[in-house]
Enzyme design. Structure first.
Site, PDB file in Angstrom:
ATOM      1  N   ARG A 258     -22.816 105.697  41.384  1.00 29.12           N
ATOM      2  CA  ARG A 258     -22.315 104.403  40.927  1.00 29.12           C
ATOM      3  C   ARG A 258     -23.149 103.879  39.761  1.00 29.12           C
ATOM      4  O   ARG A 258     -24.376 103.908  39.789  1.00 29.12           O
ATOM      5  CB  ARG A 258     -22.346 103.377  42.063  1.00 29.12           C
ATOM      6  CG  ARG A 258     -21.270 103.599  43.099  1.00 29.12           C
ATOM      7  CD  ARG A 258     -20.989 102.345  43.891  1.00 29.12           C
ATOM      8  NE  ARG A 258     -22.085 101.987  44.778  1.00 29.12           N
ATOM      9  CZ  ARG A 258     -22.054 100.918  45.578  1.00 29.12           C
ATOM     10  NH1 ARG A 258     -21.019 100.118  45.575  1.00 29.12           N
ATOM     11  NH2 ARG A 258     -23.079 100.661  46.362  1.00 29.12           N
TER      12      ARG A 258
ATOM     13  N   ASP B  50     -33.914  99.145  42.903  1.00 32.60           N
ATOM     14  CA  ASP B  50     -33.891 100.126  41.807  1.00 32.60           C
ATOM     15  C   ASP B  50     -34.964  99.859  40.763  1.00 32.60           C
ATOM     16  O   ASP B  50     -34.855 100.322  39.626  1.00 32.60           O
ATOM     17  CB  ASP B  50     -32.524 100.143  41.095  1.00 32.60           C
ATOM     18  CG  ASP B  50     -31.370 100.346  42.039  1.00 32.60           C
ATOM     19  OD1 ASP B  50     -31.384 101.346  42.766  1.00 32.60           O
ATOM     20  OD2 ASP B  50     -30.462  99.499  42.054  1.00 32.60           O
TER      21      ASP B  50
ATOM     22  N   THR C  54     -22.541 100.601  51.751  1.00 34.32           N
ATOM     23  CA  THR C  54     -22.605 102.065  51.654  1.00 34.32           C
ATOM     24  C   THR C  54     -21.826 102.760  52.760  1.00 34.32           C
ATOM     25  O   THR C  54     -21.793 103.986  52.804  1.00 34.32           O
ATOM     26  CB  THR C  54     -24.068 102.519  51.744  1.00 34.32           C
ATOM     27  OG1 THR C  54     -24.609 102.052  52.984  1.00 34.32           O
ATOM     28  CG2 THR C  54     -24.878 101.975  50.587  1.00 34.32           C
TER      29      THR C  54
ATOM     30  N   LYS D 221     -40.080 100.845  33.130  1.00 31.56           N
ATOM     31  CA  LYS D 221     -39.061 101.153  32.118  1.00 31.56           C
ATOM     32  C   LYS D 221     -39.195 100.303  30.851  1.00 31.56           C
ATOM     33  O   LYS D 221     -38.184  99.982  30.207  1.00 31.56           O
ATOM     34  CB  LYS D 221     -37.659 101.022  32.718  1.00 31.56           C
ATOM     35  CG  LYS D 221     -37.376 102.077  33.790  1.00 31.56           C
ATOM     36  CD  LYS D 221     -35.899 102.230  34.071  1.00 31.56           C
ATOM     37  CE  LYS D 221     -35.645 103.414  35.007  1.00 31.56           C
ATOM     38  NZ  LYS D 221     -34.217 103.663  35.248  1.00 31.56           N
TER      39      LYS D 221
ATOM     40  N   LYS E 149     -39.916 101.293  42.531  1.00 25.18           N
ATOM     41  CA  LYS E 149     -40.945 101.209  43.576  1.00 25.18           C
ATOM     42  C   LYS E 149     -41.431 102.578  43.998  1.00 25.18           C
ATOM     43  O   LYS E 149     -42.586 102.745  44.383  1.00 25.18           O
ATOM     44  CB  LYS E 149     -40.391 100.456  44.790  1.00 25.18           C
ATOM     45  CG  LYS E 149     -40.091  98.995  44.540  1.00 25.18           C
ATOM     46  CD  LYS E 149     -39.556  98.307  45.774  1.00 25.18           C
ATOM     47  CE  LYS E 149     -38.213  98.821  46.194  1.00 25.18           C
ATOM     48  NZ  LYS E 149     -37.149  98.591  45.196  1.00 25.18           N
TER      49      LYS E 149
ATOM     50  N   GLN F 243     -35.325  98.240  48.658  1.00 17.43           N
ATOM     51  CA  GLN F 243     -34.469  97.213  48.074  1.00 17.43           C
ATOM     52  C   GLN F 243     -35.306  96.119  47.404  1.00 17.43           C
ATOM     53  O   GLN F 243     -36.402  96.405  46.930  1.00 17.43           O
ATOM     54  CB  GLN F 243     -33.492  96.695  49.123  1.00 17.43           C
ATOM     55  CG  GLN F 243     -32.634  97.850  49.657  1.00 17.43           C
ATOM     56  CD  GLN F 243     -31.944  97.544  50.946  1.00 17.43           C
ATOM     57  OE1 GLN F 243     -32.520  97.004  51.872  1.00 17.43           O
ATOM     58  NE2 GLN F 243     -30.693  97.930  51.038  1.00 17.43           N
TER      59      GLN F 243
ATOM     60  N   ARG G  65     -28.225  91.141  70.383  1.00 20.90           N
ATOM     61  CA  ARG G  65     -28.869  91.700  71.581  1.00 20.90           C
ATOM     62  C   ARG G  65     -27.999  92.747  72.276  1.00 20.90           C
ATOM     63  O   ARG G  65     -27.998  92.898  73.483  1.00 20.90           O
ATOM     64  CB  ARG G  65     -29.263  90.589  72.559  1.00 20.90           C
ATOM     65  CG  ARG G  65     -30.381  89.721  72.038  1.00 20.90           C
ATOM     66  CD  ARG G  65     -30.454  88.375  72.701  1.00 20.90           C
ATOM     67  NE  ARG G  65     -29.299  87.555  72.347  1.00 20.90           N
ATOM     68  CZ  ARG G  65     -29.167  86.276  72.669  1.00 20.90           C
ATOM     69  NH1 ARG G  65     -30.115  85.677  73.361  1.00 20.90           N
ATOM     70  NH2 ARG G  65     -28.091  85.594  72.324  1.00 20.90           N
TER      71      ARG G  65
ATOM     72  N   THR H 238     -24.347 108.309  45.119  1.00 18.16           N
ATOM     73  CA  THR H 238     -22.938 108.003  44.853  1.00 18.16           C
ATOM     74  C   THR H 238     -22.577 108.096  43.389  1.00 18.16           C
ATOM     75  O   THR H 238     -21.402 108.186  43.045  1.00 18.16           O
ATOM     76  CB  THR H 238     -22.619 106.569  45.333  1.00 18.16           C
ATOM     77  OG1 THR H 238     -23.355 105.635  44.533  1.00 18.16           O
ATOM     78  CG2 THR H 238     -22.974 106.399  46.796  1.00 18.16           C
TER      79      THR H 238
ATOM     80  N   ARG I  69     -24.993 101.340  37.437  1.00 17.85           N
ATOM     81  CA  ARG I  69     -25.670 100.055  37.643  1.00 17.85           C
ATOM     82  C   ARG I  69     -25.327  99.095  36.514  1.00 17.85           C
ATOM     83  O   ARG I  69     -25.273  99.481  35.348  1.00 17.85           O
ATOM     84  CB  ARG I  69     -27.180 100.253  37.722  1.00 17.85           C
ATOM     85  CG  ARG I  69     -27.607 101.078  38.920  1.00 17.85           C
ATOM     86  CD  ARG I  69     -29.098 101.338  38.933  1.00 17.85           C
ATOM     87  NE  ARG I  69     -29.453 102.249  40.011  1.00 17.85           N
ATOM     88  CZ  ARG I  69     -30.278 103.263  39.913  1.00 17.85           C
ATOM     89  NH1 ARG I  69     -30.864 103.514  38.761  1.00 17.85           N
ATOM     90  NH2 ARG I  69     -30.542 104.029  40.947  1.00 17.85           N
TER      91      ARG I  69
ATOM     92  N   GLY J 263     -32.752 104.812  49.202  1.00 17.10           N
ATOM     93  CA  GLY J 263     -33.147 106.201  49.024  1.00 17.10           C
ATOM     94  C   GLY J 263     -33.966 106.470  47.792  1.00 17.10           C
ATOM     95  O   GLY J 263     -33.924 105.726  46.819  1.00 17.10           O
ATOM     96  N   HIS J 264     -34.745 107.555  47.874  1.00 18.21           N
ATOM     97  CA  HIS J 264     -35.491 108.072  46.729  1.00 18.21           C
ATOM     98  C   HIS J 264     -35.089 109.523  46.494  1.00 18.21           C
ATOM     99  O   HIS J 264     -34.895 110.271  47.438  1.00 18.21           O
ATOM    100  CB  HIS J 264     -37.010 108.066  47.000  1.00 18.21           C
ATOM    101  CG  HIS J 264     -37.608 106.714  47.124  1.00 18.21           C
ATOM    102  ND1 HIS J 264     -38.579 106.425  48.052  1.00 18.21           N
ATOM    103  CD2 HIS J 264     -37.381 105.572  46.446  1.00 18.21           C
ATOM    104  CE1 HIS J 264     -38.936 105.155  47.928  1.00 18.21           C
ATOM    105  NE2 HIS J 264     -38.218 104.633  46.965  1.00 18.21           N
TER     106      HIS J 264
END
Length: 447
Positions: free
Chosen positions: A302, A13, A128, A330, A16, A223, A142, A300, A304, A40-41
């Site tokens: 959620r 987050d 997730t 930021k 990137k 990530q 394998r 979601t 942070r 995700g973006h």
């Protein structure tokens, strides 16, 4: 032309997406190398919003070849849904390339992800439920299926049958669930195969040839370092390697092809889900960071967790990845504080740790040692030159450079492309269109 890598230097987050977007107009290829649709973006282009979870962010540039590398696990239904969604909005996926070695997320992976979290109760990891961890587990065991298996129905069916021979007894006896059917899964995935076949390629060779021809390749991280399966805050991690090592194993190119490794870090720290977080501010300061930084997951919702910048973790990210520069994002969020804190060490049982602790007990129970800096209490969202920042903001950036040991090459003071301060001229995009692309990232950890 050696490649460029953009990595997360915290728990994901970090922004990137914006940094990748800013650099992408100089590139010919943008390559994802790890993770799945747990990352995700959300991309805002003017009044349009695009949500991507597997397709590399370079897809919006028609001159770029977006590549899904060997190290990803791919849910073909999700991927095709993204491609169809883009197509309906005039964005072509014709240039998309997918590694023949990328592993498939299967229906039983999602079932085991969900059931596994339920069985852990209060000790759950906060996944997730997208099947990412179980898919990587099968890869290591394998027992996984790869993209190339889609193109031989007999092989695919045999491998599914073998996998279900081990999965179904657990589902039915341990969890009381209905078994999966080999024929149903095979029929479903053969439909996906027909549509995906034109995009499947030897992407390792494709990237190697591109670099050899002098083309510019950007490797896009998902990530962050602290979610790495080996180097992160285990077990509250993802199931892949979002570090520099994941670039090489996840694409099939060698270290000598990489010239620049840019780590992206917020001017503070956030974390989604469970796990230790030494500088977390479960107080009004943390609430202000969350409100000003809009710290909520895109899909979601959620919330942070927020806390002060952690220099110990930042140095760790530099060391593990060999970062050559930082993108600090930021910074504008901190403008409301009179005083700022930066963690410069951890205190545990009378000892101060200035490097990442050697075992988890210390990290879970340590107390952060803070250095206090002056805030600037001035809106900096319109500043575009480093020298025009308030003295206290400059001091903060310089302090980050000092504790990290590498230069801050980019400073983001807002979500728009124009709200960016460049320390290195060669990194600046050739054409900056205000508000052209606005990225909001979601990395719903750990898997």
């Amino acid at each position: 032309m050696p490649g460029t890598v953009v990595l997360g230097a915290q728990w994901g987050d970090e922004g990137k997406g914006k940094i990748t977007d800013l650099m992408a107009d100089r590139m010919d290829f943008v390559v994802r190398f790890a993770g799945g649709n747990n990352a995700g973006h959300t991309i805002v282009c003017g009044d349009d919003e695009f949500k991507l979870h597997l397709i590399p962010s370079g897809i919006l540039y028609p001159h770029i070849t977006p590549v899904i590398g060997d190290g990803l696990v791919v849910n073909p239904q999700v991927l095709l849904g993204e491609m169809d969604g883009l197509g309906r909005r005039g964005i072509s996926s014709d240039n998309l390339k997918i590694s023949c070695n990328a592993h498939l997320v299967m229906p039983y992976h999602m079932a085991f992800d969900h059931l596994g979290e339920i069985s852990l109760g209060s000790a759950k990891l906060g996944t997730t439920h997208r099947g990412i961890g179980p898919a990587y587990a099968d890869k290591a065991d394998r027992l996984g299926l790869r993209m190339q298996d889609l193109f031989d129905e007999k092989i695919f069916r045999t491998k599914v049958e073998s996998a279900l021979g081990r999965k179904n007894p657990i589902l039915t006896k341990a969890f009381g669930q209905e078994p999966f059917d080999t024929d149903e899964i095979t029929d479903e995935y053969m439909v996906y195969a027909e549509r995906l076949e034109p995009h499947i390629d030897d992407t390792s060779l494709l990237i190697h040839d591109a670099l050899h021809e002098g083309k510019k390749v950007l490797f896009e991280g998902a990530q962050g370092i602290l979610l790495d399966i080996d180097h992160g805050t285990y077990p509250f991690v993802t199931s892949s390697s979002p570090t520099i090592g994941g670039v090489f194993t996840g694409t099939g190119i060698g270290p000598g092809r990489i010239e620049r490794i840019v780590g992206v870090a917020k001017a503070y720290v956030t974390r989604v889900g469970y796990g230790p977080f030494p500088t977390e501010q479960d107080n009004r300061d943390g609430e202000i960071m969350g409100e000003k930084g809009v710290e909520f997951g895109t899909t979601t919702g959620r919330k942070r967790r927020c806390g002060w910048l952690d220099a110990v973790l930042l140095r760790y990210a530099v060391r593990i990845n060999g970062l050559t520069g930082l993108a600090l994002t930021k910074l504008d969020v901190l403008s409301v504080f009179e005083k700022l804190k930066v963690c410069v060490g951890y205190s545990y049982q009378g000892r101060i740790y200035h490097d990442f602790p050697p075992h988890q007990t210390i990290f879970h129970k340590c107390e952060p040692e803070y250095l206090e800096l002056d805030g600037w209490n001035v809106d900096i969202s319109g500043v575009t030159e480093r020298e025009k920042l308030p003295a206290a903001a400059l001091r903060y950036i310089e302090f980050v450079e000092q504790v990290a040991g590498i230069p801050v090459e980019v400073v983001s003071v807002g979500p728009k492309r124009s709200q960016t301060i460049w320390s290195r001229a060669e990194m600046k995009p050739q054409s900056v269109e205000e508000g052209m692309y606005l990225y909001r990232e979601e990395f719903e950890t750990p898997t």
